[in-house]
Design a protein around this motif. Structure first.
Motif, PDB file in Angstrom:
ATOM      1  N   ASP A   1      22.024 -58.945  -2.604  1.00  0.00           N
ATOM      2  CA  ASP A   1      23.441 -58.678  -2.870  1.00  0.00           C
ATOM      3  C   ASP A   1      23.831 -59.093  -4.288  1.00  0.00           C
ATOM      4  OD1 ASP A   1      23.987 -57.599  -0.370  1.00  0.00           O
ATOM      5  OD2 ASP A   1      24.424 -59.540   0.532  1.00  0.00           O
ATOM      6  N   GLU A   2      23.353 -60.258  -4.709  1.00  0.00           N
ATOM      7  CA  GLU A   2      23.731 -60.772  -6.033  1.00  0.00           C
ATOM      8  C   GLU A   2      23.184 -59.885  -7.149  1.00  0.00           C
ATOM      9  OE1 GLU A   2      22.897 -64.627  -8.937  1.00  0.00           O
ATOM     10  OE2 GLU A   2      22.510 -64.804  -6.782  1.00  0.00           O
ATOM     11  N   ILE A   3      21.903 -59.519  -7.051  1.00  0.00           N
ATOM     12  CA  ILE A   3      21.290 -58.719  -8.125  1.00  0.00           C
ATOM     13  C   ILE A   3      21.872 -57.311  -8.159  1.00  0.00           C
ATOM     14  CG2 ILE A   3      19.124 -57.637  -8.851  1.00  0.00           C
ATOM     15  CD1 ILE A   3      17.730 -60.217  -7.983  1.00  0.00           C
ATOM     16  N   ALA A   4      22.088 -56.715  -6.989  1.00  0.00           N
ATOM     17  CA  ALA A   4      22.694 -55.380  -6.960  1.00  0.00           C
ATOM     18  C   ALA A   4      24.079 -55.405  -7.600  1.00  0.00           C
ATOM     19  CB  ALA A   4      22.780 -54.874  -5.528  1.00  0.00           C
ATOM     20  N   PHE A   5      24.853 -56.447  -7.287  1.00  0.00           N
ATOM     21  CA  PHE A   5      26.206 -56.573  -7.840  1.00  0.00           C
ATOM     22  C   PHE A   5      26.159 -56.725  -9.362  1.00  0.00           C
ATOM     23  CE2 PHE A   5      29.728 -59.413  -9.152  1.00  0.00           C
ATOM     24  CZ  PHE A   5      30.807 -58.590  -8.841  1.00  0.00           C
ATOM     25  N   ARG A   6      25.256 -57.578  -9.853  1.00  0.00           N
ATOM     26  CA  ARG A   6      25.184 -57.815 -11.293  1.00  0.00           C
ATOM     27  C   ARG A   6      24.682 -56.570 -12.038  1.00  0.00           C
ATOM     28  NH1 ARG A   6      22.550 -63.601 -12.670  1.00  0.00           N
ATOM     29  NH2 ARG A   6      23.331 -62.984 -14.736  1.00  0.00           N
ATOM     30  N   LEU A   7      23.730 -55.862 -11.439  1.00  0.00           N
ATOM     31  CA  LEU A   7      23.252 -54.627 -12.070  1.00  0.00           C
ATOM     32  C   LEU A   7      24.378 -53.599 -12.179  1.00  0.00           C
ATOM     33  CD1 LEU A   7      19.720 -54.170 -10.411  1.00  0.00           C
ATOM     34  CD2 LEU A   7      20.190 -54.759 -12.799  1.00  0.00           C
ATOM     35  N   GLN A   8      25.185 -53.494 -11.116  1.00  0.00           N
ATOM     36  CA  GLN A   8      26.322 -52.571 -11.140  1.00  0.00           C
ATOM     37  C   GLN A   8      27.285 -52.939 -12.271  1.00  0.00           C
ATOM     38  OE1 GLN A   8      27.891 -52.975  -7.210  1.00  0.00           O
ATOM     39  NE2 GLN A   8      26.231 -51.814  -6.230  1.00  0.00           N
ATOM     40  N   LYS A   9      27.552 -54.224 -12.434  1.00  0.00           N
ATOM     41  CA  LYS A   9      28.453 -54.679 -13.499  1.00  0.00           C
ATOM     42  C   LYS A   9      27.890 -54.370 -14.881  1.00  0.00           C
ATOM     43  CE  LYS A   9      30.851 -58.343 -13.556  1.00  0.00           C
ATOM     44  NZ  LYS A   9      31.288 -59.759 -13.605  1.00  0.00           N
ATOM     45  N   ASP A  10      26.555 -54.344 -14.980  1.00  0.00           N
ATOM     46  CA  ASP A  10      25.921 -54.094 -16.271  1.00  0.00           C
ATOM     47  C   ASP A  10      25.580 -52.618 -16.481  1.00  0.00           C
ATOM     48  OD1 ASP A  10      25.866 -56.673 -17.509  1.00  0.00           O
ATOM     49  OD2 ASP A  10      24.351 -57.293 -16.047  1.00  0.00           O
ATOM     50  N   GLY A  11      26.194 -51.761 -15.691  1.00  0.00           N
ATOM     51  CA  GLY A  11      26.073 -50.331 -15.934  1.00  0.00           C
ATOM     52  C   GLY A  11      24.874 -49.649 -15.307  1.00  0.00           C
ATOM     53  N   ILE A  12      24.156 -50.350 -14.416  1.00  0.00           N
ATOM     54  CA  ILE A  12      23.019 -49.735 -13.716  1.00  0.00           C
ATOM     55  C   ILE A  12      23.506 -49.284 -12.341  1.00  0.00           C
ATOM     56  CG2 ILE A  12      20.695 -50.077 -12.814  1.00  0.00           C
ATOM     57  CD1 ILE A  12      20.782 -50.304 -15.820  1.00  0.00           C
ATOM     58  N   SER A  13      23.243 -48.038 -11.992  1.00  0.00           N
ATOM     59  CA  SER A  13      23.656 -47.556 -10.667  1.00  0.00           C
ATOM     60  C   SER A  13      22.676 -48.100  -9.628  1.00  0.00           C
ATOM     61  CB  SER A  13      23.680 -46.028 -10.629  1.00  0.00           C
ATOM     62  OG  SER A  13      22.429 -45.497 -11.032  1.00  0.00           O
TER      63      SER A  13
ATOM     64  N   THR B   1      20.415 -42.793   1.744  1.00  0.00           N
ATOM     65  CA  THR B   1      20.632 -41.372   1.445  1.00  0.00           C
ATOM     66  C   THR B   1      21.011 -41.186  -0.020  1.00  0.00           C
ATOM     67  OG1 THR B   1      21.327 -40.946   3.725  1.00  0.00           O
ATOM     68  CG2 THR B   1      21.969 -39.326   2.054  1.00  0.00           C
ATOM     69  N   ARG B   2      21.890 -42.041  -0.520  1.00  0.00           N
ATOM     70  CA  ARG B   2      22.312 -41.930  -1.926  1.00  0.00           C
ATOM     71  C   ARG B   2      21.135 -42.150  -2.868  1.00  0.00           C
ATOM     72  NH1 ARG B   2      27.160 -45.846  -3.029  1.00  0.00           N
ATOM     73  NH2 ARG B   2      26.973 -44.856  -5.080  1.00  0.00           N
ATOM     74  N   PHE B   3      20.266 -43.100  -2.520  1.00  0.00           N
ATOM     75  CA  PHE B   3      19.095 -43.365  -3.358  1.00  0.00           C
ATOM     76  C   PHE B   3      18.125 -42.190  -3.328  1.00  0.00           C
ATOM     77  CE2 PHE B   3      14.754 -45.299  -3.670  1.00  0.00           C
ATOM     78  CZ  PHE B   3      14.817 -45.655  -5.014  1.00  0.00           C
ATOM     79  N   ILE B   4      17.854 -41.667  -2.152  1.00  0.00           N
ATOM     80  CA  ILE B   4      16.903 -40.561  -2.011  1.00  0.00           C
ATOM     81  C   ILE B   4      17.401 -39.316  -2.740  1.00  0.00           C
ATOM     82  CG2 ILE B   4      15.978 -38.918  -0.320  1.00  0.00           C
ATOM     83  CD1 ILE B   4      15.569 -41.274   1.574  1.00  0.00           C
ATOM     84  N   ARG B   5      18.714 -39.133  -2.771  1.00  0.00           N
ATOM     85  CA  ARG B   5      19.280 -37.937  -3.417  1.00  0.00           C
ATOM     86  C   ARG B   5      19.621 -38.165  -4.889  1.00  0.00           C
ATOM     87  NH1 ARG B   5      23.016 -35.346   1.499  1.00  0.00           N
ATOM     88  NH2 ARG B   5      21.248 -35.068   2.934  1.00  0.00           N
ATOM     89  N   ASP B   6      19.126 -39.259  -5.460  1.00  0.00           N
ATOM     90  CA  ASP B   6      19.288 -39.550  -6.888  1.00  0.00           C
ATOM     91  C   ASP B   6      20.737 -39.804  -7.287  1.00  0.00           C
ATOM     92  OD1 ASP B   6      16.603 -39.373  -7.218  1.00  0.00           O
ATOM     93  OD2 ASP B   6      16.597 -37.472  -8.298  1.00  0.00           O
ATOM     94  N   ASP B   7      21.559 -40.246  -6.332  1.00  0.00           N
ATOM     95  CA  ASP B   7      22.922 -40.638  -6.681  1.00  0.00           C
ATOM     96  C   ASP B   7      22.961 -42.068  -7.185  1.00  0.00           C
ATOM     97  OD1 ASP B   7      23.981 -38.176  -5.955  1.00  0.00           O
ATOM     98  OD2 ASP B   7      24.158 -38.762  -3.855  1.00  0.00           O
ATOM     99  N   ALA B   8      21.867 -42.795  -7.034  1.00  0.00           N
ATOM    100  CA  ALA B   8      21.728 -44.145  -7.569  1.00  0.00           C
ATOM    101  C   ALA B   8      20.316 -44.292  -8.107  1.00  0.00           C
ATOM    102  CB  ALA B   8      21.985 -45.191  -6.490  1.00  0.00           C
ATOM    103  N   GLN B   9      20.167 -45.028  -9.198  1.00  0.00           N
ATOM    104  CA  GLN B   9      18.847 -45.157  -9.825  1.00  0.00           C
ATOM    105  C   GLN B   9      17.990 -46.220  -9.151  1.00  0.00           C
ATOM    106  OE1 GLN B   9      18.769 -46.827 -13.758  1.00  0.00           O
ATOM    107  NE2 GLN B   9      16.600 -46.393 -14.084  1.00  0.00           N
ATOM    108  N   VAL B  10      18.624 -47.335  -8.743  1.00  0.00           N
ATOM    109  CA  VAL B  10      17.855 -48.500  -8.280  1.00  0.00           C
ATOM    110  C   VAL B  10      18.291 -48.920  -6.885  1.00  0.00           C
ATOM    111  CG1 VAL B  10      17.261 -50.917  -8.758  1.00  0.00           C
ATOM    112  CG2 VAL B  10      17.523 -49.305 -10.652  1.00  0.00           C
ATOM    113  N   MET B  11      17.313 -49.181  -6.035  1.00  0.00           N
ATOM    114  CA  MET B  11      17.574 -49.799  -4.737  1.00  0.00           C
ATOM    115  C   MET B  11      17.064 -51.231  -4.795  1.00  0.00           C
ATOM    116  SD  MET B  11      18.827 -49.410  -1.690  1.00  0.00           S
ATOM    117  CE  MET B  11      18.750 -47.750  -1.017  1.00  0.00           C
ATOM    118  N   VAL B  12      17.975 -52.182  -4.573  1.00  0.00           N
ATOM    119  CA  VAL B  12      17.590 -53.596  -4.506  1.00  0.00           C
ATOM    120  C   VAL B  12      17.501 -53.946  -3.031  1.00  0.00           C
ATOM    121  CG1 VAL B  12      18.131 -55.932  -5.261  1.00  0.00           C
ATOM    122  CG2 VAL B  12      18.918 -53.979  -6.611  1.00  0.00           C
ATOM    123  N   ALA B  13      16.349 -54.434  -2.579  1.00  0.00           N
ATOM    124  CA  ALA B  13      16.128 -54.503  -1.140  1.00  0.00           C
ATOM    125  C   ALA B  13      15.213 -55.652  -0.739  1.00  0.00           C
ATOM    126  CB  ALA B  13      15.502 -53.186  -0.654  1.00  0.00           C
TER     127      ALA B  13
END
Length: 717
Positions: free
Chosen positions: A257-269, A287-299
Motif C-alpha cells: 500500500d505504501e509503495i503504490a501510494f508513493r509511486l502514484q504521487k510521483d507520477g507512476i501509474s 483488469t486495469r493492469f492487464i489492459r495497460d491502464d496502469a504501468q506497475v502492479m505492486v503486490a
C-alpha cells in the motif's frame, strides 16, 4: 465466430504446421511442442513441464481443435480462465468457461452451446468440476458430445511438495476413476523431481509421456542490486528507466500500500494488490493492469498464478523471495511473449529478519527446517558470483554450461582466481567430517573455532582443523557457494543442508580438476553503445502500433495482448508490411485477425512510412548516448562528467530527446506547477526565444527548466 473440430478435421489438414498457422498464426512450433501434440492426438496421458512463456497451453489447445469432442481444462482461477478464453475467441475458436462470475441464464446458454458441439474447449475450476450438481452435466457431455481429454493446468497444485498446493486438486483423481478411457494431461511451469512424481501418482496418469522442457528463459535478464538506505528512491529511479509494464513484489501488505501510494504521487501509474483487499478491488486492479491502464502492479505473492499478461517487461522483488522456486515462478511472469525482460532483486539483509520471523511461526519442525534451507538457497543465489542462470537451473536439476551473457554476473564478471588449493582443503574437511555437516560447520573447523560442538565431535583433532585461518569466513562461504553452484559438491535438500562429495569433488582432491572462482567487486557497467537509426525508427513505429492496439483493445474490452502480442507488433515494426499479403506473413497473424484488424494496422504502418519520407529530426548519435546514460539512472552532472561535456549541453540533448518522443521524464527535472507557468509563457511569447521567456518568467526559473519544457511543448504541438 467460427467453430472448429469436426471428426474429419484431422484429415483435412496437410500437416500440424498448417493447423498451427490456421488457428494461431504461427509458422513453426516451439521446441518440444510438436512431439507433445502428436502424443496428445494418440490419446496418451501426458505430464508436461514447460516454463512460463514456453507455449504449454498450445499443447492441449491445438489437439482439442483436431479431435472430436470437448476438451475440459481444469484451471484454478477465474481471471486465468477469462484471459485464455478471450484469446481463443479472438482467434475465432469456440471456447468458454463456467464459473461463479456468471449468472444462471448465462450458464444455461453456455451449457447449450456445449451440447450443440459449438465449443471445443471448456475451462472450469476443480471445485465445480467435481461438484454433485455438475457431475450429471459432465456425464451428458461424455455421452452426447464426447470428452476428448482432461487438461489439468497448474498441475503442481496437486502436490503437497509444490509451492502452491491446493487440496481440491487432490480430488481430480476421481476423473480417472469415472472416465478411465479419457486421456489426462498434467501441465505446469515449475516442478522439481519430487513434485513431478507426485503429480503422476495423484492424477493416476497411466504410463504418461513425460516432457520436461528446459527451464531456461533466455530472454530474461537476471540481476541483484544491493538495497540502498533510501530504497524507495532507488526503486522509483529504476522504474523510471524501464519501458512497459512491470510488477513489484513486496513481503507485506503494508509495504504494498505504501509503495503504490508513493509511486502514484510521483507520477507512476501504479496499483496495489494483496489479500487484504476486497475481491472486487483486486479484480478491478488486475483488469486495469492487464489492459495497460496502469504501468506497475505492486503486490504480495497473492498476485501470482493466473496472471495471464504476456508483455510484462520487468519484475522487481523489492523484498527477498522466500525460496528459489517461488522466485522462478514470480520472476517468470516477465517476458512471456519471448521479448527481452528484466528480473531484479533488491537485496537488503534487513528483509531476512522478516522472513525468519515468518518461518518461526511454523509449528511443524520439519517444515521450519525446509523453509530455513530454502531461504539460505535464496541468499546463496543473491550473493553468488557465478552465472545466475546456472544457479537457478541447477535448482531444478538442469545443468547450464558457460556464460549466459544475460545476467549481471555474466555481463560484468568479477575477476577470477584459482582457488584449487583452498577447494582441496574445504573438500578434505568435508570428507574428514564424514559428510555429516553443513557449510557453516565445515568453515568453523577450517578456521579453528573453539566451538564446544567441534570439541565434542573430536573435530579439533582433525588435520584440517585450523588450516583455513588465513581466509575470512566470508571468503570460505563464497568458495562453498561456488563449489555448490558449479556442481563440485552436493548439498542435501531435506531441511538439513549437509555437504556430500560427488565424483567431481574427488577429481579435485586427486588433483585432476582445478577450481576457479570469482572474488572481487563488480566492475562498473559500460553503458555507451552505438546508435542505430534503423532501430530508433523501429521503436518509434512500435510505440505507435502499441497505441493503436490499446485503442482497439479498449473498444473490445480485452487485454491488448489478445489483439496481438508484443513480439508480433515488433515484427510489424521491423518489416513494415503495407499489403494484406505481406501482413499475413507476420508470425502471430491469422486470417481471422487479418479480417478483424488488418486494415487498421496496415493503414498505421503506411502513414508512418509516408511520414518518414519527409525530413525528420531523429536524435543524433551523441544524444542517444546521453539517453542511454540517463536510463542507467545517472544525473545530468554525472552524464556531463562521463562524457566530458557541459551540463548545459546535456540539458540541450534531453530537451531534443523529449521533443522526439524519447523516454525522458520531464517531471524529474521540472515541477508540474513550474511546467504550467512556462507553458503559459510559451503560449504568450512563443518558443523561439529562451531569453524572452526567461525575462518574463523571472529568477525562479532556470534556462535549463525552460529549455526542457520547450522540448515537451514542441512534442505536444
Amino acid at each position: 465466430m467460427r467453430f472448429f473440430g469436426t471428426q474429419d478435421m484431422m484429415y483435412q489438414l496437410n500437416s500440424l504446421e498448417t493447423a498451427l498457422k490456421q488457428y494461431f498464426g504461427y509458422d513453426n512450433f516451439r521446441p518440444g511442442q510438436r512431439q507433445i501434440i502428436e502424443e496428445a492426438l494418440q490419446n496418451r496421458d501426458l505430464l508436461v513441464i514447460m516454463p512460463t512463456g514456453g507455449g504449454k497451453s498450445l499443447c492441449f489447445q491445438l489437439p482439442a481443435l483436431l479431435k472430436p469432442g470437448l476438451t475440459v481444462v481444469v484451471s484454478p482461477l477465474i481471471s486465468l480462465m477469462q484471459d485464455q478464453v478471450d484469446a481463443l475467441l479472438d482467434n475465432g475458436i469456440g471456447a468458454t468457461f463456467l464459473n461463479s462470475s456468471l449468472g444462471l441464464s448465462e450458464i444455461r446458454s453456455r451449457e447449450m452451446a456445449i451440447l450443440k458441439n459449438k465449443i471445443k474447449l471448456l475451462y472450469v475450476a476443480p471445485e465445480r468440476l467435481l461438484s454433485e450438481k455438475f457431475t450429471p452435466f459432465l456425464d451428458k457431455i461424455a455421452l452426447d458430445v464426447g470428452i476428448s481429454a482432461f487438461a489439468i493446468d497448474e498441475a503442481h497444485c496437486v502436490s503437497e511438495w509444490g509451492h502452491d498446493f491446493r487440496p481440491e486438486y487432490r480430488q481430480l483423481r476421481q476423473l480417472r476413476q469415472r472416465y478411465p478411457s479419457v486421456p489426462m494431461f498434467g501441465l505446469t511451469a515449475t516442478a522439481t523431481k519430487r513434485v513431478q512424481e507426485d503429480i503422476i501418482v495423484q492424477l493416476g496418469l497411466k504410463n504418461p509421456g513425460v516432457h520436461i522442457a528446459s527451464f531456461n528463459r533466455p530472454n530474461l535478464y537476471y540481476d541483484v542490486r544491493p538495497k540502498q538506505q533510501r530504497s524507495y528512491d532507488q526503486l522509483l529511479k529504476y522504474i523510471r528507466t524501464q519501458k512497459g509494464s512491470g510488477i513489484v513484489y513486496c513481503l507485506s501488505r503494508r509495504n504494498v500500500d505504501e509503495i503504490a501510494f508513493r509511486l502514484q504521487k510521483d507520477g507512476i501509474s501504479a496499483l496495489p494488490y494483496h489479500a487484504g483487499m476486497t475481491d472486487e478491488a483486486r479484480t478491478l486492479n488486475q483488469t486495469r493492469f492487464i489492459r495497460d491502464d496502469a504501468q506497475v502492479m505492486v503486490a504480495t505473492i497473492a498476485f501470482g498464478m493466473g496472471i495471464n499478461k504476456l508483455d510484462v517487461r520487468f519484475v522487481v522483488h523489492f523484498d527477498l523471495p522466500r525460496n528459489l522456486e517461488s522466485y522462478y515462478q514470480e520472476s517468470g511472469r516477465a517476458g512471456r511473449d519471448g521479448e527481452p525482460a528484466k528480473c531484479t532483486i533488491f537485496l537488503g539483509f534487513g528483509d531476512l529478519k522478516k522472513i525468519e520471523y515468518i518461518i518461526e511461526q511454523k509449528s511443524n519442525p520439519q517444515e521450519k527446517k525446509i523453509a530455513q534451507q530454502q531461504l539460505r538457497q535464496v541468499i546463496n543465489y543473491a550473493e553468488g558470483t557465478e552465472c545466475r542462470r546456472t544457479i537457478v537451473l541447477r535448482y531444478f536439476g538442469e545443468r547450464f554450461q558457460g556464460n549466459c551473457d544475460n545476467c549481471d554476473n555474466c555481463r560484468h564478471p568479477q575477476p577470477v582466481e584459482d582457488w584449487t588449493i583452498e577447494a582441496q582443503k574445504f573438500l578434505s574437511c568435508v570428507a574428514r567430517c564424514r559428510e555429516r555437516f553443513g557449510m557453516s560447520y565445515i568453515i568453523d573447523v577450517l578456521r579453528g573455532s573453539n566451538s564446544r560442538r567441534i570439541e565434542q565431535n573430536g573435530h579439533h583433532l582433525l588435520s584440517t582443523y585450523g588450516i583455513g585461518k588465513d581466509r575470512t569466513k566470508e571468503e570460505w562461504k563464497n568458495l562453498g557457494r561456488s563449489l555448490i553452484h558449479q556442481g563440485l559438491v552436493d548439498e542435501t535438500s531435506d531441511g538439513l543442508p549437509v555437504l556430500k562429495l560427488n565424483s567431481r569433488s574427488w577429481e579435485i582432491l586427486r588433483k585432476q580438476r582445478s577450481v576457479q572462482i570469482a572474488i572481487a567487486q563488480k566492475s562498473a557497467e559500460n553503458v555507451l553503445g552505438k546508435y542505430n537509426p534503423r532501430k530508433a525508427e523501429t521503436e518509434l513505429l512500435l510505440e505507435r502500433l502499441r497505441q493503436l492496439r490499446k485503442y482497439i483493445a479498449d473498444a473490445n474490452s480485452v487485454a491488448p495482448y489478445v489483439i496481438f502480442p508484443d513480439s508480433t507488433l515488433r515484427l510489424m515494426a521491423e518489416k513494415k508490411p503495407q499489403t494484406r499479403e505481406s501482413f499475413a506473413k507476420i508470425s502471430g497473424v491469422t486470417d481471422y485477425k487479418i479480417n478483424q484488424y488488418g486494415d487498421q494496422f496496415i493503414s498505421e504502418i503506411r502513414d508512418f512510412c509516408q511520414e518518414q519520407e519527409l525530413p525528420i529530426a531523429l536524435p543524433k548519435h551523441t544524444q542517444m548516448i546521453t539517453l542511454q546514460l540517463y536510463q542507467q539512472g545517472l544525473s545530468v552532472e554525472e552524464i556531463a562528467k562521463e562524457r566530458s561535456l557541459k551540463a548545459s549541453t546535456i540539458y540541450e540533448h534531453l530537451s531534443n530527446l523529449i521533443a522526439t518522443h524519447q523516454p525522458v521524464d520531464i517531471n524529474e527535472f521540472v515541477l508540474p506547477v513550474k511546467q504550467d507557468l512556462i507553458v503559459q509563457a510559451i503560449q504568450k511569447h512563443g518558443a523561439n526565444s529562451l531569453k524572452t521567456l526567461k525575462e518574463n518568467l523571472g529568477e525562479n526559473f532556470s534556462y535549463e527548466e525552460i529549455k526542457l519544457v520547450v522540448g515537451w511543448w514542441r512534442r505536444e504541438n
